[in-house]
Scaffold this active site. Structure first.
Site, PDB file in Angstrom:
ATOM      1  N   GLU A  72       0.824  -1.203   0.000  1.00  0.00           N
ATOM      2  CA  GLU A  72       0.000   0.000   0.000  1.00  0.00           C
ATOM      3  C   GLU A  72       0.870   1.269   0.000  1.00  0.00           C
ATOM      4  OE1 GLU A  72      -4.199   1.260   2.134  1.00  0.00           O
ATOM      5  OE2 GLU A  72      -2.775   0.066   3.260  1.00  0.00           O
ATOM      6  N   GLU A  92      -3.568   8.284  11.311  1.00  0.00           N
ATOM      7  CA  GLU A  92      -3.430   9.019  12.569  1.00  0.00           C
ATOM      8  C   GLU A  92      -2.076   9.717  12.671  1.00  0.00           C
ATOM      9  OE1 GLU A  92      -6.295   5.591  13.429  1.00  0.00           O
ATOM     10  OE2 GLU A  92      -4.578   5.973  12.121  1.00  0.00           O
ATOM     11  N   LYS A  97      -9.397   8.939   3.727  1.00  0.00           N
ATOM     12  CA  LYS A  97      -8.708   8.012   2.824  1.00  0.00           C
ATOM     13  C   LYS A  97      -9.777   7.080   2.256  1.00  0.00           C
ATOM     14  CE  LYS A  97      -5.191   4.423   2.770  1.00  0.00           C
ATOM     15  NZ  LYS A  97      -4.438   3.510   3.627  1.00  0.00           N
ATOM     16  N   TYR A 109      -3.609  31.483   3.586  1.00  0.00           N
ATOM     17  CA  TYR A 109      -4.165  30.162   3.214  1.00  0.00           C
ATOM     18  C   TYR A 109      -3.255  29.439   2.229  1.00  0.00           C
ATOM     19  CZ  TYR A 109      -8.444  32.960   4.126  1.00  0.00           C
ATOM     20  OH  TYR A 109      -9.380  33.813   4.615  1.00  0.00           O
TER      21      TYR A 109
END
Length: 117
Positions: free
Chosen positions: A21, A73, A98, A53
Site C-alpha cells: 500500500e 493518525e 482516505k 491560506y
C-alpha cells in the site's frame, strides 16, 4: 476565536499498513479549521494580519508528500503539529479522508483537534 477553513484539500501521501500500500503515494482529502483571531485582519485588510491560506496549503502538501506513514493518525498528527508550529493559530481541527480504505464503505478517516502550546 474565529475560524479559517479549507475544505476538500487534496494531498498525496505514502500511506498504509501493508508495504504494497506504501508502494505509491495515495490521495487523501483534508478538511482543516484553524482557530485564529481575525479582527485585526478585518480592520486592516492586510494579509500580514492573518494566516496566509496559500502558505498553509503549500506547507501541508509538502509535509504529506515528504514522509511515509503507516497510519492516517500519524499523518494527521504531523499535519496538526506543522500548522501549530509554523503559523499563528490557537488550535487546529482537521479531518483526513482516505476513501477506499475499507471495502464496501464510504469515506473513511480520522478527525483530530490540537491546541497550540
Amino acid at each position: 476565536m474565529d475560524t479559517i477553513y479549507l475544505t476538500d484539500l487534496r494531498l498525496e501521501a505514502t500511506l498504509g499498513v501493508p508495504a504494497w500500500e506504501r508502494a505509491l503515494p495515495q490521495p487523501v482529502r483534508l478538511d482543516l479549521e484553524l482557530e485564529v483571531e481575525l479582527a485585526a485582519a478585518g480592520a486592516s485588510d492586510d494579509v500580514a494580519d492573518t494566516v496566509d491560506y496559500a502558505a498553509v496549503t503549500e506547507r501541508l502538501r509538502a509535509v504529506a508528500a515528504d514522509g511515509e506513514y503507516r497510519l492516517l493518525e500519524a499523518l494527521a498528527e504531523r499535519l496538526a503539529a506543522t500548522v501549530l508550529g509554523e503559523f499563528p493559530v490557537a488550535a487546529a481541527r482537521l479531518r483526513l479522508d482516505k476513501s477506499g480504505a475499507v471495502p464496501g464503505c464510504g469515506p473513511t478517516g480520522v478527525a483530530i483537534r490540537r491546541e497550540a502550546g
